[in-house]
Design a protein around this motif. Sequence first.
Motif, short mmCIF file in Angstrom:
data_model
loop_
_atom_site.label_atom_id
_atom_site.label_comp_id
_atom_site.label_asym_id
_atom_site.label_seq_id
_atom_site.Cartn_x
_atom_site.Cartn_y
_atom_site.Cartn_z
N MET A 73 0.85 -1.19 0.00
CA MET A 73 0.00 0.00 0.00
C MET A 73 0.89 1.25 0.00
O MET A 73 1.71 1.44 0.89
N PRO A 74 0.77 2.13 -1.01
CA PRO A 74 1.57 3.36 -1.03
C PRO A 74 1.20 4.26 0.15
O PRO A 74 0.11 4.14 0.72
N GLN A 75 2.12 5.14 0.50
CA GLN A 75 1.89 6.03 1.62
C GLN A 75 2.06 7.48 1.20
O GLN A 75 2.82 7.80 0.29
N LEU A 76 1.34 8.36 1.90
CA LEU A 76 1.48 9.80 1.71
C LEU A 76 1.86 10.37 3.07
O LEU A 76 1.02 10.46 3.97
N ASN A 77 3.14 10.68 3.22
CA ASN A 77 3.64 11.21 4.48
C ASN A 77 3.33 10.30 5.67
O ASN A 77 3.04 10.77 6.77
N GLY A 78 3.36 8.99 5.45
CA GLY A 78 3.12 8.04 6.52
C GLY A 78 1.71 7.50 6.59
O GLY A 78 1.46 6.47 7.23
N LEU A 79 0.77 8.16 5.94
CA LEU A 79 -0.61 7.68 5.90
C LEU A 79 -0.80 6.73 4.72
O LEU A 79 -0.12 6.85 3.70
N HIS A 80 -1.71 5.79 4.85
CA HIS A 80 -2.07 4.96 3.70
C HIS A 80 -2.66 5.86 2.62
O HIS A 80 -3.58 6.63 2.87
N ASP A 81 -2.13 5.76 1.43
CA ASP A 81 -2.57 6.61 0.32
C ASP A 81 -3.43 5.81 -0.63
O ASP A 81 -2.95 4.89 -1.29
N PHE A 82 -4.71 6.17 -0.71
CA PHE A 82 -5.64 5.49 -1.60
C PHE A 82 -5.83 6.24 -2.92
O PHE A 82 -6.79 5.99 -3.65
N GLY A 83 -4.92 7.16 -3.21
CA GLY A 83 -4.98 7.88 -4.48
C GLY A 83 -6.09 8.91 -4.49
O GLY A 83 -6.31 9.62 -3.51
N ALA A 84 -6.80 8.99 -5.61
CA ALA A 84 -7.84 10.01 -5.75
C ALA A 84 -8.94 9.52 -6.66
O ALA A 84 -8.71 8.73 -7.58
N LEU A 85 -10.14 9.98 -6.37
CA LEU A 85 -11.29 9.78 -7.27
C LEU A 85 -11.37 11.01 -8.16
O LEU A 85 -11.32 12.15 -7.67
N ARG A 86 -11.51 10.81 -9.45
CA ARG A 86 -11.51 11.92 -10.41
C ARG A 86 -12.89 12.07 -11.03
O ARG A 86 -13.40 11.13 -11.64
N PHE A 87 -13.44 13.26 -10.88
CA PHE A 87 -14.77 13.56 -11.42
C PHE A 87 -14.66 14.51 -12.60
O PHE A 87 -13.84 15.44 -12.59
#
Length: 496
Positions: free
Chosen positions: A1-15
């Motif tokens: 699971m990738p991380q963003l500054n230590g948090l689990h990073d789930f990416g982004a939803l794009r609308f």
Amino acid sequence: MPQLNGLHDFGALRFGHQAEIRRDAVESVRDAVRESDVRDLYIVIHGAHNDEAVTRSVDEAFGKLLADVWGRSADRAGVLGVHWSSLCFRDEGLPLDEAGAKGASGEGPGITPALREDLFRALPDSEGQLTEILALLDERPARESAFDSLGSALRSLAEIPLQDPLAGFAADTRAEVVPQTDPLMLFEDTRTMCAEFAGALNDVRRSLEERSGKPARHESGIGESAVSEEGTLLESRVTGPRPAQPPSERVRRVGTTDGGHAAGYGRAAQDHAELWDGAHELFRQVIRHVLRRRAGLVGQEGFGPILPMLVEGSDVRLHVIGHGLGGRLAGFALRGLEVSPSEPVLLDSLTLLQGEMSHFAFAGSLPQQVTGHGALWGLQRLVRGPLICTFSHLDFHLGVMYPLSAQMIGDSSGLVSTSRKWGALGFDGVQGVDGPAPMTLRDATEQQSLMQESQAVTYLNVDASEVVRCDELPMGGHHHVFHPQVGRLLWLAAQR
């Protein structure tokens, strides 16, 4: 699971522009959440999506804010972005890294090549109008007819057919006698509106000069000598006094007329340089009006309905954070969540950081009208914890420019000031609702028990003026929310 500054990073939803989203993208996030050991998922929504570099810079700033406060427990939390077709002008003080800072300038009005690209990317169907507007803002001609041309192009840029789905997302109130969808700034004399915004900029500049070296607020948070006197007795008892008076008299006047003359009469800047500075600000506000409509559409028709899918098969808790324009998207997501085809999930927290939306959006009635209520009235029931709203009287954008740009056609009479009728959540908090008196950010972050016992608290107005502040024009503290105390507030929202 990738991380963003230590948090689990789930990416982004794009609308997309019309709230469209790929279902497989939602399913992918759902599966990743289900397979993780994350307990709390933060969904971060902002409006700075000029390009990939700007989006990444702001996303990472929010990620760092959250990771710092979670510390060693960061592996229990995750972060998911919501990317939509939006932008912020690059002179607004965004937290940009070296790549994202391309074309940013705080030196005064100006349309940089990078901002041009941003505008054409976000508004692909308005190429002709944008080309004309940008040419006028570059040339800044002395001829009076240029302001008429500017006004025509701005109206054409913003106008939509009544049957367009976007038309229902122009206002933050509902069930009015006469539905209001058109902002006054587009239909008042354009030169007058340029003078109005130029005057507002000068008002804020003078206010800063007068306040230089003085404390912004008493230590108790809401100083007796600085508070507004507006508001009903009931509101004073329930939600306490409002924050300091806006740094411009023009938003404290009654209605949109003054002595029978049009808005701005007697204050019109005669210097064409000032008028074109005002024109630049008028252009910014028209763009934000267009984006506020889009935020409402994406929130209600796109983001809200897919929230139940994100937590299918897991017991993850959802914490939605909306900043600025993203605050309006987050708020209108409650409307989409309410009518979700599946059983609505309850958000565990909803935090509006300097929300760019009417302070009456959640009100059951409107003090200045016989009928009507906020567009989000009653929807706080979809949030388990308190609906948290930070506000700052040093957010110049929401304290001055927003009321001037949000007032609608037909608002030419009455005994209530512009800031009262058209004020923003991010300047004086949620109004017209039952809730505890506003508290300072310091008090809110020191009272962990308030969050833990939040079932009894529906709304929580938090005065963040001590840290959400900046003396830069034109936005002031609007984007300055990346402070450890704000991070702690977001962390506390998950400690239930």
